[in-house]
Design an enzyme around this catalytic site. Sequence first.
Site, PDB file in Angstrom:
ATOM      1  N   LYS A  91      -2.411   2.955   1.380  1.00 50.93           N
ATOM      2  CA  LYS A  91      -1.226   2.602   1.963  1.00 50.93           C
ATOM      3  C   LYS A  91      -1.374   2.632   3.301  1.00 50.93           C
ATOM      4  CE  LYS A  91       2.212   3.352  -1.877  1.00 50.93           C
ATOM      5  NZ  LYS A  91       1.363   3.951  -2.769  1.00 50.93           N
ATOM      6  N   GLU A 113      11.500   3.830   3.017  1.00 49.95           N
ATOM      7  CA  GLU A 113      12.110   4.289   1.934  1.00 49.95           C
ATOM      8  C   GLU A 113      10.743   4.673   1.059  1.00 49.95           C
ATOM      9  OE1 GLU A 113      11.676   0.758   1.743  1.00 49.95           O
ATOM     10  OE2 GLU A 113      10.439   1.012  -0.109  1.00 49.95           O
ATOM     11  N   SER A 374      -7.711   2.841  -5.673  1.00 54.84           N
ATOM     12  CA  SER A 374      -6.836   2.985  -4.727  1.00 54.84           C
ATOM     13  C   SER A 374      -6.509   4.179  -4.077  1.00 54.84           C
ATOM     14  CB  SER A 374      -5.448   2.318  -5.246  1.00 54.84           C
ATOM     15  OG  SER A 374      -5.107   3.246  -6.413  1.00 54.84           O
TER      16      SER A 374
HETATM   17  C1  PLP Z   1       1.507   3.698  -4.152  1.00 47.84           C
HETATM   18  C2  PLP Z   1       0.164   3.311  -4.731  1.00 47.84           C
HETATM   19  C3  PLP Z   1      -0.286   2.600  -5.662  1.00 47.84           C
HETATM   20  C4  PLP Z   1       0.796   1.330  -6.202  1.00 47.84           C
HETATM   21  O1  PLP Z   1       1.086   0.435  -4.998  1.00 47.84           O
HETATM   22  P1  PLP Z   1       0.591  -1.081  -5.100  1.00 47.84           P
HETATM   23  O2  PLP Z   1       1.225  -1.621  -4.035  1.00 47.84           O
HETATM   24  O3  PLP Z   1       0.651  -1.832  -6.342  1.00 47.84           O
HETATM   25  O4  PLP Z   1      -0.921  -0.956  -4.553  1.00 47.84           O
HETATM   26  C5  PLP Z   1      -1.497   2.544  -6.396  1.00 47.84           C
HETATM   27  N1  PLP Z   1      -2.171   3.482  -6.038  1.00 47.84           N
HETATM   28  C6  PLP Z   1      -2.084   4.601  -5.087  1.00 47.84           C
HETATM   29  C7  PLP Z   1      -2.935   5.408  -4.931  1.00 47.84           C
HETATM   30  C8  PLP Z   1      -0.991   4.594  -4.521  1.00 47.84           C
HETATM   31  O5  PLP Z   1      -0.488   5.671  -3.557  1.00 47.84           O
END
Ligand code: PLP
Length: 389
Positions: A91, A113, A374
């Site tokens: 993010k 938000e 992610s």
């Molecule tokens: C917020 C988040 C997601 C989901 O958000 P996307 O916009 O779909 O990427 C996925 N993995 C992690 C670690 C997150 O913090």
Amino acid sequence: MKQDYNVDAAGFYGVFGGAFVPEMLYPNVEELQNSYLTILQEKSFQKELQQLLEDYVGRPTPLYFAKRLSAHYGAKIYLKREDLCHTGAHKINNALGQILLAKKLNKTRIIAETGAGQHGVATATACALMGIECCIYMGAKDVERQAPNVARMKMLGATIIPVESGSKTLKDATNEAIRDWINNPVDTHYIIGSVVGPHPYPDMVARFQAIISKEIKNQLKGDPSHVIACIGGGSNAIGAFYHYLSNKAVQLVGVEAAGQGIHTAKTAATLTLGTQGIIHACMTTLLQDKDGQIIEPHSISAGLDYPGIGPQHAHLHQTKRVNYHSVTDQEALNAALFLSKNEGIIPALESAHALAYLNKMEIKPTDKIVINLSGRGDKDLETLTKNLL
Ligand SMILES: *Cc1c(COP(=O)(O)O)cnc(C)c1O
């Protein structure tokens, strides 16, 4: 139909996308629409962003060949280590991009938000780095549930505004943030945390996350057979897919949260179960009832607990360029434990959904599979241990 699957001049991906905003908000959105591409392409902007991504975020993140995972599944499996980014997930790539854009637009105040607090933390981090005022709207219920992230945001100097209206969760926080933006059109930029919302957000956020697939292309010899990513709003997935979209030799797989199962009411499998409609000012696919009321989603992972999906994913689903599947809470929990014990990496529960898909796909020995990891699992330790140990 456009071959690269990207946004058209009007802000649409096929029938999805657009900017269905109230008239009062139109000037804010129009300013962004008219300026974002020019600013993103400025040399000084790119230079400053690249430098921050390297020195502050720690990019490029490694593409790690997971030896034991590969041996277990009988193919080459690589993990794109977004979990090693500063603040623990992808993010921050977007938060930094948008804050530099806000500076170019002479904005002096940031609003956002947040539900679980991950996007709030990334935004508060970027604001602290730049010395810009930061206001985070958060449902009062979420403020209570997500105490560690609330503490982080406070440490970073952000003001948290608990929202007491409605169900006191994310959608109510979004409404309040939009109200704030309408009232402060000149000095305030609204940082949206995924590839959702009105045009140009889905395209802008995709461009900031596209660094993920740009790096994978540099790091991997030849094409992967598959790129797999979890989907909440869809930003880490679009980032991992972006530079492969026009290369049909690469199979792209998005994994949604099935929650307790797609045949139960407790699910967040938007593309599997949803229908076309408007949410957060864009035409997309969402979980709604016959009267068009949003159905509360459920996932064990807060980041996937969203009733809509980015419009580009709705389009990639309709055109079948990307295959979408879903994974249950339990399957994701098991995958998180498996990766922890076999590779020494504790993944975020969101990312564990992408990992769990390995158990559901047909794997050939010649496959070269990239999984976008992610985020890291520190934030999920309580949920993980409560359910697994
Ligand atoms: C917020 C988040 C997601 C989901 O958000 P996307 O916009 O779909 O990427 C996925 N993995 C992690 C670690 C997150 O913090």
